[in-house]
Design an enzyme around this catalytic site. Structure first.
Site, PDB file in Angstrom:
ATOM      1  N   ASP A   1      -0.635  -7.372   1.446  1.00 40.50           N
ATOM      2  CA  ASP A   1      -0.004  -6.049   1.518  1.00 40.50           C
ATOM      3  C   ASP A   1       1.517  -6.198   1.679  1.00 40.50           C
ATOM      4  O   ASP A   1       2.072  -5.985   2.749  1.00 40.50           O
ATOM      5  CB  ASP A   1      -0.612  -5.273   2.693  1.00 40.50           C
ATOM      6  CG  ASP A   1      -0.204  -3.806   2.699  1.00 40.50           C
ATOM      7  OD1 ASP A   1       0.356  -3.340   1.686  1.00 40.50           O
ATOM      8  OD2 ASP A   1      -0.442  -3.134   3.720  1.00 40.50           O
TER       9      ASP A   1
ATOM     10  N   HIS B   1       0.823  -1.218   0.000  1.00 47.27           N
ATOM     11  CA  HIS B   1       0.000   0.000   0.000  1.00 47.27           C
ATOM     12  C   HIS B   1       0.857   1.269   0.000  1.00 47.27           C
ATOM     13  O   HIS B   1       0.361   2.354  -0.274  1.00 47.27           O
ATOM     14  CB  HIS B   1      -1.030  -0.010   1.136  1.00 47.27           C
ATOM     15  CG  HIS B   1      -0.522   0.416   2.470  1.00 47.27           C
ATOM     16  ND1 HIS B   1      -0.131  -0.466   3.445  1.00 47.27           N
ATOM     17  CD2 HIS B   1      -0.345   1.645   2.997  1.00 47.27           C
ATOM     18  CE1 HIS B   1       0.251   0.213   4.511  1.00 47.27           C
ATOM     19  NE2 HIS B   1       0.136   1.494   4.270  1.00 47.27           N
TER      20      HIS B   1
ATOM     21  N   SER C   1       4.080   2.440   8.063  1.00 50.33           N
ATOM     22  CA  SER C   1       3.738   1.368   7.139  1.00 50.33           C
ATOM     23  C   SER C   1       4.948   0.820   6.400  1.00 50.33           C
ATOM     24  O   SER C   1       5.861   1.567   6.057  1.00 50.33           O
ATOM     25  CB  SER C   1       2.750   1.872   6.096  1.00 50.33           C
ATOM     26  OG  SER C   1       1.480   1.863   6.653  1.00 50.33           O
ATOM     27  N   GLY C   2       4.906  -0.464   6.160  1.00 53.95           N
ATOM     28  CA  GLY C   2       5.999  -1.121   5.451  1.00 53.95           C
ATOM     29  C   GLY C   2       7.150  -1.474   6.364  1.00 53.95           C
ATOM     30  O   GLY C   2       7.948  -2.347   6.070  1.00 53.95           O
TER      31      GLY C   2
END
Ligand code: ARG
Length: 303
Positions: free
Chosen positions: A139, A89, A236-237
């Protein structure tokens, strides 16, 4: 006198070289934390400043906002000298813009650029074929760097969990990232934040007053029932890192994926399970433990 100065200068140069040279004398395995012998306890929301070098596989993925300025977008983890693991994402809707992004390695305070840090561009992106932005299913994504990363005390590859380890039983877990310090904040954190989190079972996370079935088998759920400490926008990530009860090294078991708000009660962070996608990852980076050229790849030696 002159000789003394010469020796002094040479010593300093030599030290410097030893510290940041490409041929760094660490075994080509994963999970090394040369600077993290120090005790650390336990923002992210509710975290604390990480000491430099604590999580040497952490990457800051940055987007240009003008000719000279880049802004932190997402986190990632170094898998080997060529590949970075992150969340799909972070890259969606970005088409080919990612090729103007940069990756920053060895960072702690992003506003200062130290000699231990490295910057490179992206030469390839691989987003999971079945990534679904509606459900955040699959994701996960890989980025390859436009030149090999060279390891030093601040830059080291991460371990991934073995197929056989039970990640839900891991008790010593941390998240780290440059994400916002509060749910409403807009600016990422300048200094890397870390926080200890608890693994929460998917069953509990999926209960009605919590995520009500939205958490998949490919997810891990970590944080606190009461909230207060959590990953948030910009994390994120980045990694969820755990140690098995008696193990010495941390493995990246999860990638920060989503949550309802940040640090809210009964809404812990949801992470993509790297163990679930292990074959996908190893396949995409063409991991081959018997190939000598792959010596520096994750886990000749999975954590
Ligand atoms: N999707 C967010 C990002 O892009 C991460 C959200 C994590 N949320 C949470 N409550 N743990 O940075």
């Amino acid at each position: 006198m002159k000789l003394q100065v010469f020796i002094h200068v040479t010593t300093i140069l030599l030290w410097h070289f030893m510290d940041y040279a490409t041929a760094f004398p660490y075994p080509a395995t994963c999970g090394n934390r040369p600077l993290a012998s120090h005790e650390f306890g336990s923002r992210i929301v509710g975290g604390k400043d990480a000491l430099p070098g604590t999580w040497p596989w952490l990457v800051s993925i940055q987007q240009p906002i003008d000719e000279e300025t880049f802004i932190h977008m997402c986190g990632g983890s170094i898998l080997n000298t060529r590949w970075i693991l992150t969340a799909a994402h972070c890259l969606k809707d970005q088409a080919n813009y990612v090729y103007s992004w940069r990756l920053v390695f060895g960072g702690n305070q992003l506003s200062t650029f130290g000699p231990e840090m490295q910057i490179c561009g992206i030469s390839k992106k691989i987003v999971h074929e079945n990534y679904d932005s509606r459900t955040e299913c699959n994701d996960i994504a890989l980025l390859s760097v436009d030149r090999p990363i060279s390891y030093n005390k601040h830059i080291q590859p991460a371990c991934l969990p073995r197929k056989t380890s039970d990640v839900t039983l891991m008790t010593d877990c941390y998240i780290a990232g440059w994400g916002v310090l509060e749910e409403e904040a807009t600016e990422p954190s300048d200094i890397l934040q870390e926080a200890r989190v608890e693994m929460i079972s998917n069953k509990r996370c999926n209960s009605t007053a919590w995520y009500n079935g939205a958490v998949g088998i490919y997810n891990l759920c970590a944080g606190y029932d009461a909230g207060g400490i959590d990953s948030c926008q910009g994390d994120s990530g980045g990694p969820l890192m755990c140690k098995e009860p008696k193990a010495k090294i941390f493995s990246v078991v999860g990638l920060t994926s989503w949550g309802s708000g940040c640090a809210q009660a009964r809404s812990p962070g949801i992470y993509t399970s790297t163990q679930y996608f292990l074959n996908w990852i190893l396949d995409k980076i063409e991991y081959n433990p018997t190939n000598k050229k792959h010596e520096d790849m994750i886990s000749s030696h999975l954590g």
